[in-house]
Design an enzyme around this catalytic site. Structure first.
Site, PDB file in Angstrom:
ATOM      1  N   ASP A  30      42.364  31.283  33.515  1.00 28.45           N
ATOM      2  CA  ASP A  30      41.198  31.697  32.736  1.00 28.45           C
ATOM      3  C   ASP A  30      40.270  30.498  32.566  1.00 28.45           C
ATOM      4  O   ASP A  30      40.702  29.382  32.294  1.00 28.45           O
ATOM      5  CB  ASP A  30      41.637  32.237  31.365  1.00 28.45           C
ATOM      6  N   HIS A  97      37.256  45.000  35.016  1.00 23.59           N
ATOM      7  CA  HIS A  97      38.229  45.079  36.119  1.00 23.59           C
ATOM      8  C   HIS A  97      39.565  44.787  35.454  1.00 23.59           C
ATOM      9  O   HIS A  97      39.730  43.710  34.849  1.00 23.59           O
ATOM     10  CB  HIS A  97      37.882  44.053  37.208  1.00 23.59           C
ATOM     11  N   HIS A  99      42.769  43.579  33.962  1.00 20.44           N
ATOM     12  CA  HIS A  99      43.406  42.259  34.043  1.00 20.44           C
ATOM     13  C   HIS A  99      44.375  42.089  32.894  1.00 20.44           C
ATOM     14  O   HIS A  99      44.171  42.622  31.804  1.00 20.44           O
ATOM     15  CB  HIS A  99      42.358  41.139  34.046  1.00 20.44           C
ATOM     16  N   HIS A 101      46.223  39.192  30.652  1.00 17.75           N
ATOM     17  CA  HIS A 101      46.268  37.796  30.232  1.00 17.75           C
ATOM     18  C   HIS A 101      47.736  37.405  30.039  1.00 17.75           C
ATOM     19  O   HIS A 101      48.474  38.113  29.353  1.00 17.75           O
ATOM     20  CB  HIS A 101      45.573  37.606  28.884  1.00 17.75           C
TER      21      HIS A 101
HETATM   22  P1  AMP Z   1      38.590  40.158  28.498  1.00 12.23           P
HETATM   23  O1  AMP Z   1      37.794  39.706  27.317  1.00 12.23           O
HETATM   24  O2  AMP Z   1      39.950  40.676  28.165  1.00 12.23           O
HETATM   25  O3  AMP Z   1      37.799  41.118  29.367  1.00 12.23           O
HETATM   26  O4  AMP Z   1      38.898  38.863  29.355  1.00 12.23           O
HETATM   27  C1  AMP Z   1      38.029  38.344  30.306  1.00 12.23           C
HETATM   28  C2  AMP Z   1      38.477  36.937  30.530  1.00 12.23           C
HETATM   29  O5  AMP Z   1      37.891  36.492  31.739  1.00 12.23           O
HETATM   30  C3  AMP Z   1      38.056  35.963  29.447  1.00 12.23           C
HETATM   31  O6  AMP Z   1      39.227  35.367  28.883  1.00 12.23           O
HETATM   32  C4  AMP Z   1      37.195  34.952  30.185  1.00 12.23           C
HETATM   33  O7  AMP Z   1      37.373  33.635  29.733  1.00 12.23           O
HETATM   34  C5  AMP Z   1      37.659  35.120  31.615  1.00 12.23           C
HETATM   35  N1  AMP Z   1      36.698  34.743  32.622  1.00 12.23           N
HETATM   36  C6  AMP Z   1      35.384  35.096  32.693  1.00 12.23           C
HETATM   37  N2  AMP Z   1      34.826  34.595  33.799  1.00 12.23           N
HETATM   38  C7  AMP Z   1      35.791  33.916  34.459  1.00 12.23           C
HETATM   39  C8  AMP Z   1      35.831  33.155  35.678  1.00 12.23           C
HETATM   40  N3  AMP Z   1      34.753  33.012  36.456  1.00 12.23           N
HETATM   41  N4  AMP Z   1      37.003  32.584  36.028  1.00 12.23           N
HETATM   42  C9  AMP Z   1      38.100  32.717  35.258  1.00 12.23           C
HETATM   43  N5  AMP Z   1      38.139  33.431  34.103  1.00 12.23           N
HETATM   44  C10 AMP Z   1      36.990  34.007  33.716  1.00 12.23           C
HETATM   45 ZN    ZN Z   2      36.456  44.742  40.342  1.00 10.45          ZN
END
Ligand code: AMP
Ligand code: ZN
Length: 113
Positions: A30, A97, A99, A101
């Protein structure tokens, strides 16, 4: 999906710090870590959220949950860890998308904010 951040990361169009990859999933660090270890695991197909998991795509989720213990072990998370997926508006999902954590590397707070 062409305008999806995580699809672009999977395709290599946006750089990421890869942790693990196989034919069905991609795991990367992240960009804004909330714990000493903060890895995101995504399916290599565009599933918008946990609310969109169904009989046709649930094999991706099963594969992700098979990979999570391996990723946790490779990250040294011997004391445990947390797996979170935020879903939709009320769940504060910012990237549409699916994901998961993986958070660990310290004792995590036991309350939601
Ligand atoms: P969510 O809030 O559950 O949708 O989590 C999205 C996560 O994606 C957040 O923890 C962000 O810090 C992470 N994120 C956003 N852009 C990127 C990126 N380019 N590379 C890695 N993590 C990212
Ligand atoms: Zn996607």
């Amino acid at each position: 999906m062409s305008d999806c951040l995580f699809c672009k990361i999977i395709a290599g169009d946006i750089p990421s710090s890869k942790v693990y990859e196989d034919e069905m999933l991609y795991a990367f660090r992240d960009i804004n870590p909330m714990a000493p270890v903060h890895v995101l695991v995504v399916p290599k197909t565009h599933i918008p959220s946990a609310d969109d998991v169904n009989a046709e795509n649930s094999a991706y989720v099963a594969k992700i949950f098979e990979a999570i213990p391996k990723i946790a072990a490779s990250e040294g998370l011997t004391g445990g860890y947390r797996v979170i997926t935020n879903c939709g508006e009320d769940g504060c999902q910012s990237v549409k998308h699916l994901h998961f954590h993986i958070l660990g590397g310290k004792k995590l707070p036991d309350q939601l904010g």
